[in-house]
Design an enzyme around this catalytic site. Structure first.
Site, PDB file in Angstrom:
ATOM      1  N   LYS A  40       0.845  -1.204   0.000  1.00 28.98           N
ATOM      2  CA  LYS A  40       0.000   0.000   0.000  1.00 28.98           C
ATOM      3  C   LYS A  40       0.881   1.256   0.000  1.00 28.98           C
ATOM      4  O   LYS A  40       2.081   1.181   0.311  1.00 28.98           O
ATOM      5  CB  LYS A  40      -0.894  -0.010   1.244  1.00 28.98           C
ATOM      6  CG  LYS A  40      -0.119   0.068   2.561  1.00 28.98           C
ATOM      7  CD  LYS A  40      -1.016  -0.165   3.767  1.00 28.98           C
ATOM      8  CE  LYS A  40      -0.199  -0.147   5.052  1.00 28.98           C
ATOM      9  NZ  LYS A  40      -1.023  -0.510   6.228  1.00 28.98           N
ATOM     10  N   ARG A 145     -11.335  -0.098  15.036  1.00 31.37           N
ATOM     11  CA  ARG A 145     -11.190   0.580  13.749  1.00 31.37           C
ATOM     12  C   ARG A 145     -12.174  -0.134  12.821  1.00 31.37           C
ATOM     13  O   ARG A 145     -13.365  -0.135  13.115  1.00 31.37           O
ATOM     14  CB  ARG A 145      -9.712   0.444  13.320  1.00 31.37           C
ATOM     15  CG  ARG A 145      -9.199   1.466  12.374  1.00 31.37           C
ATOM     16  CD  ARG A 145      -7.667   1.451  12.238  1.00 31.37           C
ATOM     17  NE  ARG A 145      -7.132   0.222  11.649  1.00 31.37           N
ATOM     18  CZ  ARG A 145      -5.876   0.078  11.234  1.00 31.37           C
ATOM     19  NH1 ARG A 145      -5.022   1.089  11.317  1.00 31.37           N
ATOM     20  NH2 ARG A 145      -5.445  -1.056  10.732  1.00 31.37           N
ATOM     21  N   HIS A 177      -6.345  -7.363  13.085  1.00 31.79           N
ATOM     22  CA  HIS A 177      -5.077  -6.641  13.165  1.00 31.79           C
ATOM     23  C   HIS A 177      -4.745  -6.419  14.637  1.00 31.79           C
ATOM     24  O   HIS A 177      -5.643  -6.150  15.435  1.00 31.79           O
ATOM     25  CB  HIS A 177      -5.251  -5.306  12.432  1.00 31.79           C
ATOM     26  CG  HIS A 177      -3.981  -4.586  12.100  1.00 31.79           C
ATOM     27  ND1 HIS A 177      -2.922  -5.170  11.436  1.00 31.79           N
ATOM     28  CD2 HIS A 177      -3.616  -3.296  12.318  1.00 31.79           C
ATOM     29  CE1 HIS A 177      -1.961  -4.269  11.264  1.00 31.79           C
ATOM     30  NE2 HIS A 177      -2.355  -3.128  11.792  1.00 31.79           N
ATOM     31  N   ARG A 236       0.995 -10.693   7.283  1.00 29.25           N
ATOM     32  CA  ARG A 236       0.996  -9.561   6.349  1.00 29.25           C
ATOM     33  C   ARG A 236       2.225  -8.701   6.639  1.00 29.25           C
ATOM     34  O   ARG A 236       2.301  -8.043   7.672  1.00 29.25           O
ATOM     35  CB  ARG A 236      -0.291  -8.738   6.517  1.00 29.25           C
ATOM     36  CG  ARG A 236      -1.580  -9.561   6.379  1.00 29.25           C
ATOM     37  CD  ARG A 236      -2.818  -8.685   6.485  1.00 29.25           C
ATOM     38  NE  ARG A 236      -2.884  -7.941   7.719  1.00 29.25           N
ATOM     39  CZ  ARG A 236      -3.480  -8.355   8.837  1.00 29.25           C
ATOM     40  NH1 ARG A 236      -4.092  -9.537   8.872  1.00 29.25           N
ATOM     41  NH2 ARG A 236      -3.481  -7.604   9.922  1.00 29.25           N
ATOM     42  N   TYR A 282      14.583  30.311   7.541  1.00 29.91           N
ATOM     43  CA  TYR A 282      13.434  31.084   8.046  1.00 29.91           C
ATOM     44  C   TYR A 282      13.474  31.229   9.560  1.00 29.91           C
ATOM     45  O   TYR A 282      13.725  30.260  10.275  1.00 29.91           O
ATOM     46  CB  TYR A 282      12.119  30.405   7.660  1.00 29.91           C
ATOM     47  CG  TYR A 282      11.789  30.501   6.199  1.00 29.91           C
ATOM     48  CD1 TYR A 282      11.481  31.735   5.604  1.00 29.91           C
ATOM     49  CD2 TYR A 282      11.772  29.363   5.406  1.00 29.91           C
ATOM     50  CE1 TYR A 282      11.165  31.812   4.254  1.00 29.91           C
ATOM     51  CE2 TYR A 282      11.456  29.437   4.053  1.00 29.91           C
ATOM     52  CZ  TYR A 282      11.159  30.661   3.489  1.00 29.91           C
ATOM     53  OH  TYR A 282      10.852  30.738   2.157  1.00 29.91           O
ATOM     54  N   CYS A 333      12.908  24.058   4.755  1.00 35.53           N
ATOM     55  CA  CYS A 333      12.037  24.868   3.896  1.00 35.53           C
ATOM     56  C   CYS A 333      11.210  23.930   3.007  1.00 35.53           C
ATOM     57  O   CYS A 333      11.328  22.714   3.086  1.00 35.53           O
ATOM     58  CB  CYS A 333      12.868  25.800   3.027  1.00 35.53           C
ATOM     59  SG  CYS A 333      14.057  26.787   3.949  1.00 35.53           S
ATOM     60  N   ASP A 335      11.503  23.326  -0.175  1.00 34.88           N
ATOM     61  CA  ASP A 335      12.251  22.636  -1.222  1.00 34.88           C
ATOM     62  C   ASP A 335      13.714  22.384  -0.890  1.00 34.88           C
ATOM     63  O   ASP A 335      14.426  21.776  -1.681  1.00 34.88           O
ATOM     64  CB  ASP A 335      12.213  23.458  -2.517  1.00 34.88           C
ATOM     65  CG  ASP A 335      10.812  23.955  -2.792  1.00 34.88           C
ATOM     66  OD1 ASP A 335       9.965  23.120  -3.123  1.00 34.88           O
ATOM     67  OD2 ASP A 335      10.559  25.162  -2.619  1.00 34.88           O
TER      68      ASP A 335
HETATM   69  C1  LIG Z   1      -0.236  -1.601   6.803  1.00 30.15           C
HETATM   70  C2  LIG Z   1      -0.840  -2.842   7.286  1.00 30.15           C
HETATM   71  C3  LIG Z   1      -0.078  -4.001   7.457  1.00 30.15           C
HETATM   72  C4  LIG Z   1       1.429  -4.016   7.382  1.00 30.15           C
HETATM   73  O1  LIG Z   1       1.895  -3.580   8.633  1.00 30.15           O
HETATM   74  P1  LIG Z   1       3.472  -3.544   8.975  1.00 30.15           P
HETATM   75  O2  LIG Z   1       3.524  -3.161  10.395  1.00 30.15           O
HETATM   76  O3  LIG Z   1       4.030  -2.491   8.079  1.00 30.15           O
HETATM   77  O4  LIG Z   1       4.003  -4.876   8.671  1.00 30.15           O
HETATM   78  C5  LIG Z   1      -0.720  -5.169   7.767  1.00 30.15           C
HETATM   79  N1  LIG Z   1      -2.063  -5.198   7.924  1.00 30.15           N
HETATM   80  C6  LIG Z   1      -2.821  -4.099   7.808  1.00 30.15           C
HETATM   81  C7  LIG Z   1      -4.279  -4.190   8.005  1.00 30.15           C
HETATM   82  C8  LIG Z   1      -2.249  -2.877   7.493  1.00 30.15           C
HETATM   83  O5  LIG Z   1      -3.004  -1.789   7.389  1.00 30.15           O
END
Ligand SMILES: *Cc1c(COP(=O)(O)O)cnc(C)c1O
Length: 417
Positions: A40, A145, A177, A236, A282, A333, A335
Protein backbone atom coordinates in the site's frame (compact mmCIF):
# COMPACT_ATOMS: atom_id res chain seq x y z
CA UNK A 1 4.06 11.58 -12.23
CA UNK A 2 6.99 10.65 -14.40
CA UNK A 3 10.30 12.37 -14.01
CA UNK A 4 13.40 11.29 -15.84
CA UNK A 5 16.40 10.48 -13.67
CA UNK A 6 18.87 13.30 -13.90
CA UNK A 7 16.40 16.15 -14.22
CA UNK A 8 15.47 16.17 -10.55
CA UNK A 9 18.35 16.53 -8.15
CA UNK A 10 17.35 14.20 -5.35
CA UNK A 11 16.57 10.51 -5.55
CA UNK A 12 15.43 7.60 -3.44
CA UNK A 13 17.52 4.59 -4.37
CA UNK A 14 15.61 1.39 -3.61
CA UNK A 15 17.59 -1.85 -3.46
CA UNK A 16 15.21 -4.58 -4.62
CA UNK A 17 17.64 -7.28 -3.52
CA UNK A 18 17.26 -5.95 0.02
CA UNK A 19 13.47 -6.29 -0.34
CA UNK A 20 13.85 -9.93 -1.44
CA UNK A 21 16.38 -10.60 1.33
CA UNK A 22 14.06 -9.14 3.97
CA UNK A 23 11.16 -11.29 2.82
CA UNK A 24 13.35 -14.38 3.09
CA UNK A 25 14.41 -13.40 6.62
CA UNK A 26 10.79 -12.83 7.61
CA UNK A 27 9.72 -16.10 6.03
CA UNK A 28 12.13 -17.74 8.46
CA UNK A 29 10.30 -16.07 11.34
CA UNK A 30 6.88 -17.40 10.24
CA UNK A 31 7.79 -20.50 8.21
CA UNK A 32 4.40 -22.20 8.38
CA UNK A 33 2.27 -19.29 7.22
CA UNK A 34 1.58 -17.78 3.84
CA UNK A 35 3.30 -14.46 3.34
CA UNK A 36 1.49 -11.36 2.14
CA UNK A 37 3.66 -8.49 0.91
CA UNK A 38 1.97 -5.22 1.85
CA UNK A 39 2.53 -2.69 -0.93
CA UNK A 40 0.00 0.00 0.00
CA UNK A 41 0.93 3.68 -0.26
CA UNK A 42 3.26 3.10 -3.19
CA UNK A 43 4.96 0.29 -1.27
CA UNK A 44 5.57 2.63 1.67
CA UNK A 45 7.13 5.10 -0.75
CA UNK A 46 9.41 2.50 -2.37
CA UNK A 47 7.45 2.14 -5.64
CA UNK A 48 4.45 -0.19 -5.85
CA UNK A 49 5.09 -2.24 -8.99
CA UNK A 50 8.84 -2.92 -8.68
CA UNK A 51 8.37 -3.97 -5.06
CA UNK A 52 5.34 -6.14 -5.88
CA UNK A 53 7.18 -7.93 -8.68
CA UNK A 54 10.23 -8.42 -6.48
CA UNK A 55 8.08 -9.76 -3.64
CA UNK A 56 6.35 -12.28 -5.91
CA UNK A 57 9.70 -13.38 -7.33
CA UNK A 58 10.99 -13.78 -3.77
CA UNK A 59 8.13 -16.13 -2.96
CA UNK A 60 5.50 -13.88 -1.42
CA UNK A 61 2.11 -15.61 -1.77
CA UNK A 62 -0.17 -12.59 -1.58
CA UNK A 63 -0.14 -8.84 -2.11
CA UNK A 64 -1.97 -6.46 0.19
CA UNK A 65 -3.05 -2.85 -0.24
CA UNK A 66 -5.38 -0.51 1.62
CA UNK A 67 -7.49 1.12 -1.09
CA UNK A 68 -9.42 -0.66 -3.83
CA UNK A 69 -8.04 1.93 -6.24
CA UNK A 70 -4.50 0.86 -5.33
CA UNK A 71 -5.49 -2.75 -5.94
CA UNK A 72 -6.96 -1.96 -9.37
CA UNK A 73 -3.83 -0.08 -10.39
CA UNK A 74 -1.68 -2.95 -9.17
CA UNK A 75 -3.79 -5.59 -10.94
CA UNK A 76 -3.63 -3.66 -14.23
CA UNK A 77 0.15 -3.36 -13.95
CA UNK A 78 0.58 -7.05 -13.09
CA UNK A 79 -1.69 -8.06 -15.98
CA UNK A 80 0.43 -5.91 -18.28
CA UNK A 81 3.50 -7.77 -17.01
CA UNK A 82 1.83 -11.09 -17.75
CA UNK A 83 1.60 -12.12 -14.09
CA UNK A 84 -1.17 -14.75 -13.81
CA UNK A 85 -3.89 -13.62 -11.44
CA UNK A 86 -3.97 -16.85 -9.48
CA UNK A 87 -0.28 -16.47 -8.65
CA UNK A 88 -0.82 -12.92 -7.40
CA UNK A 89 -3.92 -12.71 -5.21
CA UNK A 90 -4.51 -9.15 -3.96
CA UNK A 91 -6.44 -8.14 -0.85
CA UNK A 92 -7.71 -4.55 -0.44
CA UNK A 93 -9.01 -3.78 3.03
CA UNK A 94 -10.49 -0.29 2.96
CA UNK A 95 -14.15 -0.60 2.04
CA UNK A 96 -15.99 2.68 1.55
CA UNK A 97 -19.67 2.62 0.68
CA UNK A 98 -20.39 3.27 -2.98
CA UNK A 99 -17.13 1.79 -4.21
CA UNK A 100 -17.20 0.40 -7.74
CA UNK A 101 -17.26 -3.17 -6.41
CA UNK A 102 -17.96 -4.68 -9.82
CA UNK A 103 -14.63 -3.41 -11.14
CA UNK A 104 -12.90 -4.89 -8.11
CA UNK A 105 -14.60 -8.26 -8.51
CA UNK A 106 -13.79 -8.33 -12.23
CA UNK A 107 -10.15 -7.61 -11.41
CA UNK A 108 -10.12 -10.54 -8.96
CA UNK A 109 -9.45 -8.34 -5.96
CA UNK A 110 -10.22 -9.91 -2.59
CA UNK A 111 -12.27 -7.56 -0.43
CA UNK A 112 -12.58 -7.08 3.29
CA UNK A 113 -16.03 -7.13 4.87
CA UNK A 114 -16.69 -5.70 8.32
CA UNK A 115 -20.34 -4.71 8.00
CA UNK A 116 -23.54 -6.14 6.55
CA UNK A 117 -24.01 -3.07 4.34
CA UNK A 118 -20.61 -3.66 2.72
CA UNK A 119 -21.56 -7.26 2.14
CA UNK A 120 -24.87 -6.20 0.59
CA UNK A 121 -23.12 -3.81 -1.82
CA UNK A 122 -20.51 -6.39 -2.80
CA UNK A 123 -23.08 -9.18 -3.17
CA UNK A 124 -25.22 -6.95 -5.41
CA UNK A 125 -22.23 -6.26 -7.67
CA UNK A 126 -21.38 -9.96 -7.78
CA UNK A 127 -24.97 -10.86 -8.65
CA UNK A 128 -24.98 -8.43 -11.56
CA UNK A 129 -21.69 -9.88 -12.84
CA UNK A 130 -22.78 -13.46 -12.30
CA UNK A 131 -19.43 -14.08 -10.65
CA UNK A 132 -18.84 -14.50 -6.90
CA UNK A 133 -16.81 -11.93 -4.97
CA UNK A 134 -13.95 -13.20 -2.81
CA UNK A 135 -14.16 -11.81 0.70
CA UNK A 136 -12.30 -11.82 4.01
CA UNK A 137 -14.45 -11.17 7.05
CA UNK A 138 -12.81 -8.77 9.45
CA UNK A 139 -13.28 -9.12 13.18
CA UNK A 140 -12.67 -6.16 15.48
CA UNK A 141 -10.32 -7.73 18.02
CA UNK A 142 -9.47 -4.55 19.87
CA UNK A 143 -8.48 -1.74 17.49
CA UNK A 144 -12.03 -0.36 17.33
CA UNK A 145 -11.19 0.58 13.75
CA UNK A 146 -12.66 -1.58 10.96
CA UNK A 147 -13.94 -5.03 11.82
CA UNK A 148 -17.11 -6.50 13.18
CA UNK A 149 -17.44 -6.25 16.95
CA UNK A 150 -18.26 -9.44 18.85
CA UNK A 151 -21.78 -8.00 19.28
CA UNK A 152 -22.28 -7.43 15.53
CA UNK A 153 -20.54 -10.54 14.25
CA UNK A 154 -23.39 -13.09 14.55
CA UNK A 155 -25.60 -11.00 12.23
CA UNK A 156 -22.73 -10.51 9.79
CA UNK A 157 -21.96 -14.24 9.86
CA UNK A 158 -25.60 -15.05 9.06
CA UNK A 159 -25.56 -12.59 6.15
CA UNK A 160 -22.30 -14.05 4.82
CA UNK A 161 -23.82 -17.54 5.07
CA UNK A 162 -26.80 -16.39 2.96
CA UNK A 163 -24.50 -14.73 0.35
CA UNK A 164 -22.31 -17.83 0.16
CA UNK A 165 -25.38 -20.03 -0.31
CA UNK A 166 -26.66 -17.65 -2.98
CA UNK A 167 -23.37 -17.89 -4.87
CA UNK A 168 -22.60 -14.17 -4.53
CA UNK A 169 -19.55 -14.53 -2.34
CA UNK A 170 -16.78 -16.97 -1.64
CA UNK A 171 -15.45 -16.69 1.91
CA UNK A 172 -11.67 -16.86 1.57
CA UNK A 173 -10.43 -15.37 4.81
CA UNK A 174 -11.13 -14.21 8.33
CA UNK A 175 -8.81 -11.65 9.70
CA UNK A 176 -7.96 -8.85 12.09
CA UNK A 177 -5.08 -6.64 13.16
CA UNK A 178 -3.04 -6.38 16.38
CA UNK A 179 -2.76 -2.99 18.03
CA UNK A 180 0.20 -3.59 20.39
CA UNK A 181 2.18 -6.42 18.83
CA UNK A 182 5.41 -4.40 19.21
CA UNK A 183 4.88 -3.84 22.93
CA UNK A 184 6.74 -6.32 25.19
CA UNK A 185 5.37 -4.82 28.42
CA UNK A 186 2.94 -6.95 30.46
CA UNK A 187 0.09 -4.71 29.28
CA UNK A 188 1.18 -5.09 25.64
CA UNK A 189 1.38 -8.86 25.94
CA UNK A 190 -2.02 -8.99 27.64
CA UNK A 191 -3.47 -6.87 24.85
CA UNK A 192 -2.17 -9.21 22.16
CA UNK A 193 -3.48 -12.22 24.09
CA UNK A 194 -6.88 -10.54 24.25
CA UNK A 195 -6.84 -9.89 20.48
CA UNK A 196 -6.08 -13.58 19.89
CA UNK A 197 -8.87 -14.66 22.24
CA UNK A 198 -11.42 -12.38 20.57
CA UNK A 199 -10.25 -13.59 17.16
CA UNK A 200 -10.71 -17.20 18.27
CA UNK A 201 -14.24 -16.55 19.45
CA UNK A 202 -14.94 -14.75 16.17
CA UNK A 203 -13.82 -17.86 14.31
CA UNK A 204 -16.23 -19.90 16.44
CA UNK A 205 -19.09 -17.57 15.56
CA UNK A 206 -18.28 -18.09 11.88
CA UNK A 207 -18.01 -21.86 12.38
CA UNK A 208 -21.43 -21.94 14.03
CA UNK A 209 -22.76 -20.33 10.84
CA UNK A 210 -21.06 -23.11 8.88
CA UNK A 211 -18.31 -20.79 7.66
CA UNK A 212 -14.74 -22.10 7.61
CA UNK A 213 -12.42 -19.54 5.99
CA UNK A 214 -9.24 -21.22 4.78
CA UNK A 215 -6.96 -18.24 5.43
CA UNK A 216 -7.03 -16.83 8.94
CA UNK A 217 -4.68 -13.86 9.38
CA UNK A 218 -3.96 -11.58 12.29
CA UNK A 219 -0.31 -10.51 12.20
CA UNK A 220 1.58 -7.72 10.48
CA UNK A 221 5.39 -7.55 10.75
CA UNK A 222 5.41 -7.12 14.53
CA UNK A 223 3.18 -10.15 15.03
CA UNK A 224 5.25 -12.15 12.56
CA UNK A 225 8.42 -11.29 14.50
CA UNK A 226 7.30 -11.40 18.08
CA UNK A 227 4.06 -13.40 18.33
CA UNK A 228 4.25 -16.90 16.85
CA UNK A 229 0.93 -17.65 18.54
CA UNK A 230 -0.68 -15.13 16.20
CA UNK A 231 0.75 -16.35 12.89
CA UNK A 232 -2.26 -18.44 11.80
CA UNK A 233 -2.38 -19.18 8.05
CA UNK A 234 -0.85 -15.95 6.75
CA UNK A 235 1.21 -13.00 7.97
CA UNK A 236 1.00 -9.56 6.35
CA UNK A 237 4.46 -8.10 5.97
CA UNK A 238 4.87 -4.37 5.43
CA UNK A 239 7.59 -2.43 7.22
CA UNK A 240 9.89 -5.42 7.67
CA UNK A 241 10.01 -6.03 3.91
CA UNK A 242 11.44 -2.53 3.58
CA UNK A 243 14.14 -3.45 6.08
CA UNK A 244 12.81 -1.41 8.98
CA UNK A 245 11.77 -2.66 12.39
CA UNK A 246 8.18 -2.13 13.55
CA UNK A 247 9.77 -0.91 16.76
CA UNK A 248 13.53 -0.22 16.78
CA UNK A 249 13.39 0.12 20.58
CA UNK A 250 12.46 -3.55 20.80
CA UNK A 251 14.85 -4.81 18.10
CA UNK A 252 16.50 -2.84 15.32
CA UNK A 253 16.98 -3.67 11.64
CA UNK A 254 20.52 -5.01 12.09
CA UNK A 255 19.57 -7.22 15.06
CA UNK A 256 16.70 -8.62 13.03
CA UNK A 257 18.94 -9.25 10.04
CA UNK A 258 16.94 -6.80 7.93
CA UNK A 259 18.45 -4.39 5.41
CA UNK A 260 16.85 -0.95 4.99
CA UNK A 261 15.99 -0.89 1.28
CA UNK A 262 15.79 2.85 0.67
CA UNK A 263 18.61 5.38 0.53
CA UNK A 264 17.49 9.00 0.23
CA UNK A 265 20.11 11.29 -1.21
CA UNK A 266 20.68 14.56 -3.04
CA UNK A 267 23.69 16.44 -4.40
CA UNK A 268 24.77 19.57 -2.57
CA UNK A 269 23.62 22.59 -4.57
CA UNK A 270 25.79 25.07 -2.68
CA UNK A 271 28.89 25.00 -0.47
CA UNK A 272 29.90 28.35 0.90
CA UNK A 273 31.43 30.20 3.84
CA UNK A 274 29.10 32.18 6.07
CA UNK A 275 30.44 34.64 8.65
CA UNK A 276 30.09 34.01 12.39
CA UNK A 277 26.81 34.81 14.13
CA UNK A 278 24.69 34.87 10.96
CA UNK A 279 21.09 33.56 11.02
CA UNK A 280 20.26 30.48 8.93
CA UNK A 281 16.94 29.81 7.16
CA UNK A 282 13.43 31.08 8.05
CA UNK A 283 13.12 32.65 11.45
CA UNK A 284 16.87 32.53 12.04
CA UNK A 285 16.45 29.68 14.51
CA UNK A 286 20.13 28.72 14.16
CA UNK A 287 23.07 31.12 14.03
CA UNK A 288 26.54 30.22 12.88
CA UNK A 289 28.59 29.75 16.07
CA UNK A 290 31.79 30.60 14.15
CA UNK A 291 32.75 31.40 10.59
CA UNK A 292 31.29 28.32 8.94
CA UNK A 293 31.05 26.12 5.87
CA UNK A 294 27.38 25.67 4.99
CA UNK A 295 25.93 23.16 2.52
CA UNK A 296 22.56 23.33 0.79
CA UNK A 297 20.44 20.20 0.14
CA UNK A 298 17.61 20.36 -2.44
CA UNK A 299 14.98 18.45 -0.44
CA UNK A 300 12.27 20.03 1.68
CA UNK A 301 8.94 19.43 3.31
CA UNK A 302 7.19 19.28 -0.07
CA UNK A 303 9.39 16.23 -0.67
CA UNK A 304 8.30 14.72 2.64
CA UNK A 305 11.24 15.92 4.74
CA UNK A 306 9.30 16.68 7.88
CA UNK A 307 9.69 20.23 9.16
CA UNK A 308 10.09 18.68 12.60
CA UNK A 309 13.60 17.73 11.41
CA UNK A 310 14.61 21.41 11.59
CA UNK A 311 17.90 21.81 13.50
CA UNK A 312 18.09 18.05 13.95
CA UNK A 313 17.83 15.69 10.94
CA UNK A 314 21.09 13.75 10.51
CA UNK A 315 22.88 13.90 7.14
CA UNK A 316 26.11 12.32 5.93
CA UNK A 317 27.96 14.03 3.08
CA UNK A 318 30.09 11.70 0.96
CA UNK A 319 33.00 14.08 0.41
CA UNK A 320 36.30 13.28 -1.27
CA UNK A 321 38.08 13.50 2.07
CA UNK A 322 35.71 10.97 3.65
CA UNK A 323 32.15 11.03 4.98
CA UNK A 324 31.08 14.10 6.98
CA UNK A 325 28.39 13.31 9.56
CA UNK A 326 26.36 16.43 10.20
CA UNK A 327 22.75 17.59 10.51
CA UNK A 328 20.12 20.05 9.38
CA UNK A 329 20.60 23.58 10.71
CA UNK A 330 17.79 26.12 10.75
CA UNK A 331 14.32 25.30 9.54
CA UNK A 332 13.53 22.83 6.78
CA UNK A 333 12.04 24.87 3.90
CA UNK A 334 9.56 23.65 1.29
CA UNK A 335 12.25 22.64 -1.22
CA UNK A 336 15.60 22.72 0.55
CA UNK A 337 17.48 22.82 3.84
CA UNK A 338 20.91 23.89 5.06
CA UNK A 339 23.53 21.68 6.71
CA UNK A 340 26.56 22.62 8.77
CA UNK A 341 29.86 21.53 7.25
CA UNK A 342 32.04 22.75 10.10
CA UNK A 343 34.24 25.72 10.95
CA UNK A 344 35.99 27.69 8.21
CA UNK A 345 39.41 29.26 8.76
CA UNK A 346 39.69 33.02 8.40
CA UNK A 347 41.76 32.56 5.25
CA UNK A 348 39.21 30.27 3.59
CA UNK A 349 36.73 31.72 1.12
CA UNK A 350 33.72 30.06 -0.46
CA UNK A 351 35.58 28.78 -3.50
CA UNK A 352 38.51 27.38 -1.48
CA UNK A 353 40.25 24.33 -2.90
CA UNK A 354 40.33 22.83 0.60
CA UNK A 355 36.58 23.20 1.24
CA UNK A 356 35.30 20.20 3.27
CA UNK A 357 32.84 19.28 0.49
CA UNK A 358 31.99 20.38 -3.03
CA UNK A 359 28.88 21.26 -4.97
CA UNK A 360 27.59 17.97 -6.37
CA UNK A 361 28.84 15.85 -3.48
CA UNK A 362 26.14 13.45 -2.33
CA UNK A 363 24.29 14.18 0.90
CA UNK A 364 22.65 11.03 2.29
CA UNK A 365 19.71 11.59 4.62
CA UNK A 366 19.16 7.94 5.43
CA UNK A 367 20.02 4.49 4.17
CA UNK A 368 21.48 1.31 5.62
CA UNK A 369 23.84 2.35 8.44
CA UNK A 370 25.17 -1.19 8.79
CA UNK A 371 26.56 -1.06 5.24
CA UNK A 372 27.27 2.53 4.40
CA UNK A 373 27.77 4.37 7.69
CA UNK A 374 24.92 6.74 6.88
CA UNK A 375 22.04 7.82 9.14
CA UNK A 376 18.94 5.62 9.40
CA UNK A 377 15.25 6.28 8.83
CA UNK A 378 14.93 5.33 12.50
CA UNK A 379 17.14 8.28 13.50
CA UNK A 380 15.03 10.60 11.35
CA UNK A 381 11.91 9.23 13.01
CA UNK A 382 13.36 9.81 16.46
CA UNK A 383 14.35 13.42 15.85
CA UNK A 384 10.97 14.10 14.22
CA UNK A 385 9.00 12.50 17.06
CA UNK A 386 7.45 9.95 14.74
CA UNK A 387 7.93 6.39 13.42
CA UNK A 388 10.03 5.08 10.53
CA UNK A 389 6.80 4.21 8.66
CA UNK A 390 6.00 7.90 8.33
CA UNK A 391 9.52 8.85 7.24
CA UNK A 392 9.49 6.54 4.19
CA UNK A 393 5.80 6.54 3.26
CA UNK A 394 5.55 10.34 3.18
CA UNK A 395 8.44 10.76 0.79
CA UNK A 396 7.15 13.15 -1.86
CA UNK A 397 5.92 12.03 -5.23
CA UNK A 398 8.33 14.37 -7.01
CA UNK A 399 11.41 12.52 -5.69
CA UNK A 400 12.44 10.00 -8.36
CA UNK A 401 12.64 6.39 -7.19
CA UNK A 402 15.58 4.54 -8.69
CA UNK A 403 15.41 0.77 -8.37
CA UNK A 404 18.68 -1.10 -8.21
CA UNK A 405 19.98 -4.53 -7.47
CA UNK A 406 22.70 -5.11 -4.93
CA UNK A 407 25.52 -4.62 -7.37
CA UNK A 408 24.21 -1.15 -8.10
CA UNK A 409 22.82 -1.88 -11.57
CA UNK A 410 19.51 -0.21 -12.20
CA UNK A 411 16.70 -2.73 -12.48
CA UNK A 412 14.88 -3.09 -15.78
CA UNK A 413 14.77 -0.19 -18.22
CA UNK A 414 15.49 3.11 -16.57
CA UNK A 415 14.98 1.52 -13.18
CA UNK A 416 12.11 3.92 -12.69
CA UNK A 417 8.58 3.48 -11.55
C1 LIG B 1 -0.24 -1.60 6.80
C2 LIG B 1 -0.84 -2.84 7.29
C3 LIG B 1 -0.08 -4.00 7.46
C4 LIG B 1 1.43 -4.02 7.38
O1 LIG B 1 1.89 -3.58 8.63
P1 LIG B 1 3.47 -3.54 8.98
O2 LIG B 1 3.52 -3.16 10.39
O3 LIG B 1 4.03 -2.49 8.08
O4 LIG B 1 4.00 -4.88 8.67
C5 LIG B 1 -0.72 -5.17 7.77
N1 LIG B 1 -2.06 -5.20 7.92
C6 LIG B 1 -2.82 -4.10 7.81
C7 LIG B 1 -4.28 -4.19 8.01
C8 LIG B 1 -2.25 -2.88 7.49
O5 LIG B 1 -3.00 -1.79 7.39
Amino acid sequence: MSRAVGTYPSRAVVDLDAVAHNLRVLRGRAPHSLQMAVVKAGAYGHGQLPVALTALAAGADWLGVAQVEEALELRAALDAHGVPRDSAPILAWIAPSGQDWARAVEADIDLSVSWTWTLAEIAAAARSLGHPARIHVKVDTGMSRAGSTPEDLPALAAAVRTAVDGGQVELVGAWSHLSRADDPSPEGLASTAEHVAIFESGLEVLARAGLHPSIRHLSATAGALWHPEAHYDMVRIGIGMYGLSPDPEVEGSAELGLRPAMRLEAPLTSVKVVAADRPVSYGGTWRTPTRRWMGLVPLGYADGILRAASNAGPVTVLADGGPIATHVVGRVCMDQFVIDLGPARDDQASAAEDAPARVGDTAVLFGDPARDRVPSADQWARVCGTINYEIVSRLGERVPRVHIHEGGNTAGGEGRE
